[in-house]
Design a protein around this motif. Structure first.
Motif, PDB file in Angstrom:
ATOM      1  N   ALA A  24       0.771  -1.107  -0.015  1.00 47.63           N
ATOM      2  CA  ALA A  24       0.107  -0.134  -0.024  1.00 47.63           C
ATOM      3  C   ALA A  24       0.861   1.165  -0.087  1.00 47.63           C
ATOM      4  CB  ALA A  24      -0.795  -0.024   1.301  1.00 47.63           C
ATOM      5  N   SER A  25       0.449   2.249  -0.720  1.00 43.88           N
ATOM      6  CA  SER A  25       1.154   3.386  -0.774  1.00 43.88           C
ATOM      7  C   SER A  25       0.113   4.753  -0.693  1.00 43.88           C
ATOM      8  CB  SER A  25       2.105   3.689  -1.960  1.00 43.88           C
ATOM      9  OG  SER A  25       1.393   3.456  -3.110  1.00 43.88           O
ATOM     10  N   GLY A  26       0.525   5.792  -0.360  1.00 45.75           N
ATOM     11  CA  GLY A  26      -0.348   6.948  -0.473  1.00 45.75           C
ATOM     12  C   GLY A  26      -1.034   7.278   0.935  1.00 45.75           C
ATOM     13  N   GLN A  27      -1.340   6.503   1.613  1.00 38.45           N
ATOM     14  CA  GLN A  27      -1.644   6.546   2.716  1.00 38.45           C
ATOM     15  C   GLN A  27      -1.207   5.629   3.846  1.00 38.45           C
ATOM     16  OE1 GLN A  27      -3.538   9.022   4.413  1.00 38.45           O
ATOM     17  NE2 GLN A  27      -3.565  10.178   2.582  1.00 38.45           N
ATOM     18  N   PRO A  28      -0.968   5.690   5.306  1.00 35.38           N
ATOM     19  CA  PRO A  28      -0.604   4.526   6.271  1.00 35.38           C
ATOM     20  C   PRO A  28      -1.991   3.750   6.228  1.00 35.38           C
ATOM     21  CG  PRO A  28      -0.628   6.753   7.328  1.00 35.38           C
ATOM     22  CD  PRO A  28      -0.833   7.024   5.850  1.00 35.38           C
ATOM     23  N   ILE A  29      -1.903   2.310   6.376  1.00 33.79           N
ATOM     24  CA  ILE A  29      -2.971   1.611   6.375  1.00 33.79           C
ATOM     25  C   ILE A  29      -3.408   1.196   7.802  1.00 33.79           C
ATOM     26  CG2 ILE A  29      -2.527   0.766   4.000  1.00 33.79           C
ATOM     27  CD1 ILE A  29      -1.581  -1.805   5.428  1.00 33.79           C
ATOM     28  N   ASN A  30      -2.999   2.062   8.701  1.00 34.02           N
ATOM     29  CA  ASN A  30      -3.215   1.640  10.232  1.00 34.02           C
ATOM     30  C   ASN A  30      -4.830   2.062  10.337  1.00 34.02           C
ATOM     31  OD1 ASN A  30      -0.842   3.160   9.806  1.00 34.02           O
ATOM     32  ND2 ASN A  30      -0.416   2.851  11.927  1.00 34.02           N
ATOM     33  N   ASP A  31      -5.304   2.818   9.667  1.00 33.99           N
ATOM     34  CA  ASP A  31      -6.995   2.913   9.849  1.00 33.99           C
ATOM     35  C   ASP A  31      -7.855   2.433   8.747  1.00 33.99           C
ATOM     36  OD1 ASP A  31      -5.733   6.268  10.932  1.00 33.99           O
ATOM     37  OD2 ASP A  31      -6.468   4.425  12.293  1.00 33.99           O
TER      38      ASP A  31
END
Length: 128
Positions: A24-31
């Motif tokens: 995944a890229s662009g945003q952290p996937i923590n949420d």
């Protein structure tokens, strides 16, 4: 916006194993809750597995329970699908998906309509 890129597909004999990766890229996937779906030729896209934003709770389609394992590494922004004891009927194009619509996702983790972001897929072929 989250961009997803799958890798790890290939040709494997029945009974063999593969691990698919989703970067995944662009945003952290923590949420983000994440899922794996698949589409075989001539068939509709189907749910395979899903994992919640913490990486603790997982869900599986009945036919893959006990054989597939979904996992999530938030630090690396990666999601994985370990597939063991592969069968010819597991052959398909596998897609990674993500959603931050968590209140909706918790009620329907297997519903593709809940996921906002999709990768382009990676092909898995299983020879008999």
């Amino acid at each position: 916006q989250v961009l997803l890129a799958e890798s790890g597909g290939g040709l494997v004999q029945a009974g063999g194993s593969l691990t698919l990766s989703c970067a995944a890229s662009g945003q952290p996937i923590n949420d983000y809750a994440m899922g794996w779906f698949r589409r075989a030729p001539g068939k509709q896209r189907g749910f395979v597995a899903a994992i919640d934003w913490t990486g603790h709770d997982t869900y599986y389609q009945d036919s893959v329970k006990g054989r597939f394992t979904i996992s999530k590494n938030n630090a690396k922004n990666m999601v994985y699908l370990r597939m063991n004891s592969l069968k010819p009927e597991d052959a398909a194009n596998y897609y990674c998906a993500a959603t931050d619509l968590l209140r909706v996702w918790v009620d329907s983790p297997s519903d593709g309509a809940v996921y906002s972001y999709w990768g382009r897929g990676t092909q898995v072929t299983v020879s008999a």
